[in-house]
Write an enzyme that holds these catalytic residues in place. Sequence first.
Site, mmCIF file in Angstrom:
data_model
loop_
_atom_site.group_PDB
_atom_site.id
_atom_site.type_symbol
_atom_site.label_atom_id
_atom_site.label_comp_id
_atom_site.label_asym_id
_atom_site.label_seq_id
_atom_site.Cartn_x
_atom_site.Cartn_y
_atom_site.Cartn_z
ATOM 1 N N PHE A 71 37.837 19.375 36.550
ATOM 2 C CA PHE A 71 38.348 18.007 35.887
ATOM 3 C C PHE A 71 38.118 18.101 34.171
ATOM 4 O O PHE A 71 36.884 17.967 34.324
ATOM 5 C CB PHE A 71 37.839 16.943 36.486
ATOM 6 C CG PHE A 71 38.419 15.415 35.847
ATOM 7 C CD1 PHE A 71 39.663 15.153 36.628
ATOM 8 C CD2 PHE A 71 37.803 14.913 35.179
ATOM 9 C CE1 PHE A 71 40.077 13.949 36.097
ATOM 10 C CE2 PHE A 71 38.310 13.798 34.435
ATOM 11 C CZ PHE A 71 39.295 13.281 34.832
ATOM 12 N N ASP A 119 32.633 22.445 28.867
ATOM 13 C CA ASP A 119 32.926 21.045 29.073
ATOM 14 C C ASP A 119 31.546 20.275 29.615
ATOM 15 O O ASP A 119 31.615 20.257 30.708
ATOM 16 C CB ASP A 119 34.201 20.763 29.979
ATOM 17 C CG ASP A 119 34.436 19.252 30.184
ATOM 18 O OD1 ASP A 119 33.718 18.384 29.462
ATOM 19 O OD2 ASP A 119 35.661 18.820 30.405
ATOM 20 N N LYS A 140 31.576 10.771 27.155
ATOM 21 C CA LYS A 140 31.024 9.804 27.829
ATOM 22 C C LYS A 140 29.551 9.311 27.261
ATOM 23 O O LYS A 140 29.925 8.596 26.537
ATOM 24 C CB LYS A 140 30.768 10.542 29.450
ATOM 25 C CG LYS A 140 32.022 10.581 30.149
ATOM 26 C CD LYS A 140 31.938 10.954 31.613
ATOM 27 C CE LYS A 140 33.309 10.668 32.166
ATOM 28 N NZ LYS A 140 34.013 11.871 32.546
HETATM 29 C C1 LIG Z 1 35.425 12.183 32.364
HETATM 30 C C2 LIG Z 1 35.610 13.812 31.880
HETATM 31 C C3 LIG Z 1 36.631 14.053 31.072
HETATM 32 C C4 LIG Z 1 37.507 13.143 30.316
HETATM 33 O O1 LIG Z 1 37.051 12.276 29.573
HETATM 34 P P1 LIG Z 1 37.910 10.732 29.253
HETATM 35 O O2 LIG Z 1 37.018 10.100 28.303
HETATM 36 O O3 LIG Z 1 38.023 10.178 30.721
HETATM 37 O O4 LIG Z 1 39.201 11.412 28.824
HETATM 38 C C5 LIG Z 1 36.757 15.455 30.701
HETATM 39 N N1 LIG Z 1 35.870 16.534 31.351
HETATM 40 C C6 LIG Z 1 34.741 16.034 32.194
HETATM 41 C C7 LIG Z 1 34.122 17.064 32.691
HETATM 42 C C8 LIG Z 1 34.755 14.813 32.478
HETATM 43 O O5 LIG Z 1 33.802 14.497 33.461
#
Ligand SMILES: *Cc1c(COP(=O)(O)O)cnc(C)c1O
Length: 419
Positions: A159, A244, A273
């Site tokens: 994700f 990520d 985040k």
């Molecule tokens: C939440 C998340 C995203 C996307 O972040 P948004 O601020 O919702 O665009 C990307 N990668 C990971 C691992 C995430 O948990």
Amino acid sequence: MTVSATRASEAGQPAGHEDARNGEEFRRAESRTAHNYHPLPVVVAHAEGAWMTNVDGSRYLDLLAGYSALNFGHSHPRLLAAAHAQLDKLTLTSRAFVHDQFADFTEKLADLCGKDLVLPMNTGAEAVETAIKVARKWGYQVKGVEADQANIVVANGNFHGRTTTIVGFSDDPDARDDFGPFAPGFTNVPYGDLAAVEAAIDDNTVAVLVEPIQGEGGVVLPPEGFLRGLRELCTRTNVLFMADEIQAGLGRTGKTFACDHEDVVPDVYVLGKALGGGVVPVSAIVADREVLGVLKPGQHGSTFGGNALACAIGSEVVDMLAGGEFQTRATELGEILEARLQAMVGHGVLRVRVRGLWAGVDIDPTVGTGREVCERLMARGVLAKDTHGSTIRLAPPLVISAEDLSWGLDQLEAVVAGH
Ligand SMILES: *Cc1c(COP(=O)(O)O)cnc(C)c1O
């Protein structure tokens, strides 16, 4: 914060549904929005630390923390002070000009990551898009990949956000179906499978983009040694290792970054985040000059990225993390979390995966779906979120007290035991 007598469960009735204003506000909220979410029927009006209060005054323990965006809890006094102070001075200049919060934020964040340069954006998806663009440009300009041939290796179950490019390499049908056509240039391999990554890498591979722990996937931990092996493989094949850390990073797992658990430093940190302290969206990619230096004026940007309010809050977040106390809390509270969850295995829980104050809990289907468990938890004053049908993700704010955490886990234990 102490265990409170106003807790929803102690009123002897399910909260939320029964609260008159909450029910009305929930119906209003649902009636005029696209149904791209399926929220629990709670309408929050106020929150502090690990506790949220609905419009009728019923209190709930937050065990989701905005998917880790609220690692420091709701209304943290240091973050509120930083935000309030900055609001009165300057909020936005655009990057056409420089503001006085920019140097502090970029210096501190680069130092936290041990890297040269920071590129600030707003949302996580934008940071991932930025990493993809930088990797491709690096591939053409530094590695010497033939024009438009760059490819990036990604993992199944990933994700990375919701843009069209990103959902194009998701293997979740809900995230992907009917949103094509998708951008080419991505190769999927099983998560945590180093041999598969190696087999997927060719002369045109510019990067491996991976979550060091898959959050949305259900707190999926890679096999021990995977991140170390990936580091070695990327170095050997001249491919960028892009981690990520948007959900896993910034204290959640008991370390500043999830990669720290294997003493691994990726080429590119992708952050978001919690970087905005749960106050404003702040994301960034952080890398050395030989990588991020490929971008020249006009080649990438964002109107709001790196704005003064975001930088003031982001600086405070980095200061808070630099002290190390939140990482220590995540480790210590994580031991309670792990012990309590392990004791539920075989009693309504099939399996648990825990790293720091973060857990994926696979619910025995005979107990109910993940959603049903979350609804029963809500009736007991606890808010959590299911993912992929039968998994509950627990990501309490790192400021939660041990007593409140234990109480929340008492509620989960009772729900999965069928009480
Ligand atoms: C939440 C998340 C995203 C996307 O972040 P948004 O601020 O919702 O665009 C990307 N990668 C990971 C691992 C995430 O948990």
